[in-house]
Design an enzyme around this catalytic site. Structure first.
Site, PDB file in Angstrom:
ATOM      1  N   GLY A 290      29.590  40.993 -17.716  1.00  0.00           N
ATOM      2  CA  GLY A 290      29.637  42.444 -17.835  1.00  0.00           C
ATOM      3  C   GLY A 290      28.353  43.030 -17.291  1.00  0.00           C
ATOM      4  O   GLY A 290      27.611  43.699 -18.001  1.00  0.00           O
TER       5      GLY A 290
ATOM      6  N   SER B  44      27.696  45.054 -14.455  1.00  0.00           N
ATOM      7  CA  SER B  44      27.714  46.072 -13.403  1.00  0.00           C
ATOM      8  C   SER B  44      27.307  47.469 -13.836  1.00  0.00           C
ATOM      9  O   SER B  44      27.158  48.356 -12.988  1.00  0.00           O
ATOM     10  CB  SER B  44      29.114  46.132 -12.779  1.00  0.00           C
ATOM     11  OG  SER B  44      30.084  46.406 -13.779  1.00  0.00           O
TER      12      SER B  44
ATOM     13  N   ASP C 212      38.287  38.821 -13.748  1.00  0.00           N
ATOM     14  CA  ASP C 212      38.558  38.974 -15.173  1.00  0.00           C
ATOM     15  C   ASP C 212      37.850  37.869 -15.949  1.00  0.00           C
ATOM     16  O   ASP C 212      38.238  36.699 -15.893  1.00  0.00           O
ATOM     17  CB  ASP C 212      40.067  38.911 -15.405  1.00  0.00           C
ATOM     18  CG  ASP C 212      40.452  39.177 -16.855  1.00  0.00           C
ATOM     19  OD1 ASP C 212      39.554  39.212 -17.720  1.00  0.00           O
ATOM     20  OD2 ASP C 212      41.656  39.354 -17.120  1.00  0.00           O
TER      21      ASP C 212
ATOM     22  N   LEU D 238      30.490  42.510 -22.105  1.00  0.00           N
ATOM     23  CA  LEU D 238      31.758  43.010 -21.590  1.00  0.00           C
ATOM     24  C   LEU D 238      32.197  44.238 -22.379  1.00  0.00           C
ATOM     25  O   LEU D 238      32.108  44.271 -23.602  1.00  0.00           O
ATOM     26  CB  LEU D 238      32.840  41.937 -21.697  1.00  0.00           C
ATOM     27  CG  LEU D 238      32.668  40.694 -20.824  1.00  0.00           C
ATOM     28  CD1 LEU D 238      33.805  39.723 -21.074  1.00  0.00           C
ATOM     29  CD2 LEU D 238      32.596  41.063 -19.358  1.00  0.00           C
TER      30      LEU D 238
ATOM     31  N   TYR E  57      32.865  54.437 -37.201  1.00  0.00           N
ATOM     32  CA  TYR E  57      32.301  53.335 -36.412  1.00  0.00           C
ATOM     33  C   TYR E  57      32.137  52.080 -37.279  1.00  0.00           C
ATOM     34  O   TYR E  57      32.986  51.193 -37.254  1.00  0.00           O
ATOM     35  CB  TYR E  57      30.961  53.734 -35.778  1.00  0.00           C
ATOM     36  CG  TYR E  57      30.670  52.934 -34.519  1.00  0.00           C
ATOM     37  CD1 TYR E  57      30.675  53.543 -33.270  1.00  0.00           C
ATOM     38  CD2 TYR E  57      30.431  51.566 -34.574  1.00  0.00           C
ATOM     39  CE1 TYR E  57      30.441  52.805 -32.112  1.00  0.00           C
ATOM     40  CE2 TYR E  57      30.206  50.829 -33.435  1.00  0.00           C
ATOM     41  CZ  TYR E  57      30.206  51.445 -32.206  1.00  0.00           C
ATOM     42  OH  TYR E  57      29.992  50.705 -31.076  1.00  0.00           O
TER      43      TYR E  57
ATOM     44  N   THR F 134      26.733  55.954 -22.223  1.00  0.00           N
ATOM     45  CA  THR F 134      27.587  55.056 -21.457  1.00  0.00           C
ATOM     46  C   THR F 134      28.944  55.734 -21.297  1.00  0.00           C
ATOM     47  O   THR F 134      29.204  56.785 -21.883  1.00  0.00           O
ATOM     48  CB  THR F 134      27.786  53.709 -22.169  1.00  0.00           C
ATOM     49  OG1 THR F 134      28.531  53.928 -23.388  1.00  0.00           O
ATOM     50  CG2 THR F 134      26.455  53.049 -22.502  1.00  0.00           C
TER      51      THR F 134
END
Length: 399
Positions: free
Chosen positions: A49, A51, A113, A142, A238, A278
């Site tokens: 993960g 990128s 993937d 990820l 959360y 994000t």
């Protein structure tokens, strides 16, 4: 014809990408690391993960702060036409690789993937054949809403919901720039279970078992997964919700991985990170309002962090430095800045005052949040100078 990238909104999702803006943003993060100090850290790093956001920041910190060779795994798409330029992460990967190789570092981008057995084997083969045979840091970062189980083929979908209660609170529609009251329904047991399957620690454990069985983990290897606990302000939706159940599963899997790595003196760390901008933080219900208040308070205290600021502090000062902070569960807690009682008291007070008349003014950190949000897709980037670029030039870029 030269491409003119446009940023558009669909609800709280930013559409469009500015490829050259993404490149400049990656360079800005690299420059931040270079200006803020190197450290003795890992030398062969695998980031799952890699990128964007935390994963990209981790890769940048370890490469340009510790001189590490890196493998970045991500599921991104390249440009197909002037109307479909691909994903921001595609261009982040390319910019990172170009900069790392210019500094004499190995930077391998593997696109696919990460949940599949095939991609795991591709990574192992590359480590054995072209990466020195072993890695000394594995980072699991990820972020996805769906996962296909490689053994059964069943597709699981995560749900961001509360558990055992309906939650009502303030939220923002970024596209319409409106403030409203949102109702979040309680999750079903199936939704809870599927969220744990997608966002919990099961695949992290599978990765570590697979890598160990292949003999590609160095003695003393560290592996890190990113978590978030939050405060009482976001506990209902959360920590006490479906996302919290997934994070609790990560805690449990960390224990299993520590047992797995014991004979090679390895360590599995759950890193409880702070709230940052994000793609996820914009779509989690109620969370944008919390960020508007928190960022305002943190910025005034001189402690607001972007992903690169946060991750570089974690790796330089905590994981490979002399300032680690652990809780009673053995989790690394760089989120202590966010959860400082004074910070939370001021954030709580501000959240209670935010309304439809002031949410997008300088009463909050709205401009800061949106600036960082646009940066994710290469827009509103500091130092960016507009240049003409054509689709064939983008398609010629090697990931």
């Amino acid at each position: 014809m030269a491409i003119q990238p446009q940023a558009t909104m669909r609800g709280n999702v930013l559409m469009g990408v500015n490829p050259l803006g993404c490149k400049q943003e990656v360079y800005n993060q690299i420059n931040y690391v270079k200006k803020n100090g190197s450290y003795q850290g890992p030398k062969k790093v695998l980031v799952l993960g890699a990128s964007s956001s935390y994963g990209l920041a981790t890769r940048i910190s370890t490469a340009f702060g510790a001189g590490a060779d890196t493998i970045g795994v991500s599921y991104e798409k390249g440009p197909k036409s002037e109307r479909n330029l691909g994903t921001p992460g595609w261009y982040n990967n390319i910019a990172f690789k170009q900069a790392a190789e210019a500094d004499g570092l190995i930077a391998k981008n593997i696109i696919g993937d990460a949940f599949t057995d095939e991609l795991k084997q591709e990574v192992i083969d590359y480590i054995k054949e072209d990466f020195g045979g072993q890695v000394d840091l594995v980072v699991y970062s990820l972020a996805t809403g769906r996962r296909t189980d490689p053994e059964t083929g069943q597709v699981y979908t995560s749900a961001i919901k509360a558990i055992g209660q309906e939650v009502v609170g303030p939220d923002i529609n970024l596209q319409k720039e409106t403030f409203y009251q949102k109702t979040l329904a309680a999750a079903s047991q199936e939704e809870i279970d599927e969220t744990v399957k997608v966002m919990g620690g099961e695949d992290w454990l599978i990765w570590m078992k697979t890598l160990k069985e292949a003999g590609v983990l160095a003695d003393g290897v560290k592996t890190v997964i990113y978590s978030y606990l939050g405060s009482d302000l976001n506990r209902a939706y959360y920590h006490d919700g479906t996302l919290g159940r997934a994070k609790a599963d990560c805690d449990a899997k960390a224990g299993e991985i520590n047992n797995l790595l014991a004979d090679i003196d390895g360590q599995a760390l759950v890193c409880v990170s702070t709230a940052v901008t994000t793609k996820a933080s914009s779509v989690i219900p109620f969370f944008p309002v919390y960020c508007l208040a928190l960022y305002k308070v943190m910025a005034e205290a001189g402690k607001h962090e972007t992903p690169i600021m946060h991750k570089h502090r974690i790796y330089r000062d905590m994981i490979y430095g002399d300032q680690p902070l652990y809780d009673d569960e053995g989790r690394l807690r760089p989120d202590a800045w966010e959860l400082d009682p004074d910070i939370q008291a001021k954030t709580t007070e501000l959240v209670q005052q935010i309304n439809e008349d002031n949410f997008n003014t300088d009463f909050t950190a709205y401009d800061l949040f949106m600036h960082e949000f646009y940066n994710l897709n290469g827009f509103d980037v500091a130092g960016y100078q507009e240049k003409n670029i054509e689709i064939d030039q983008l398609q010629a870029l090697e990931p």
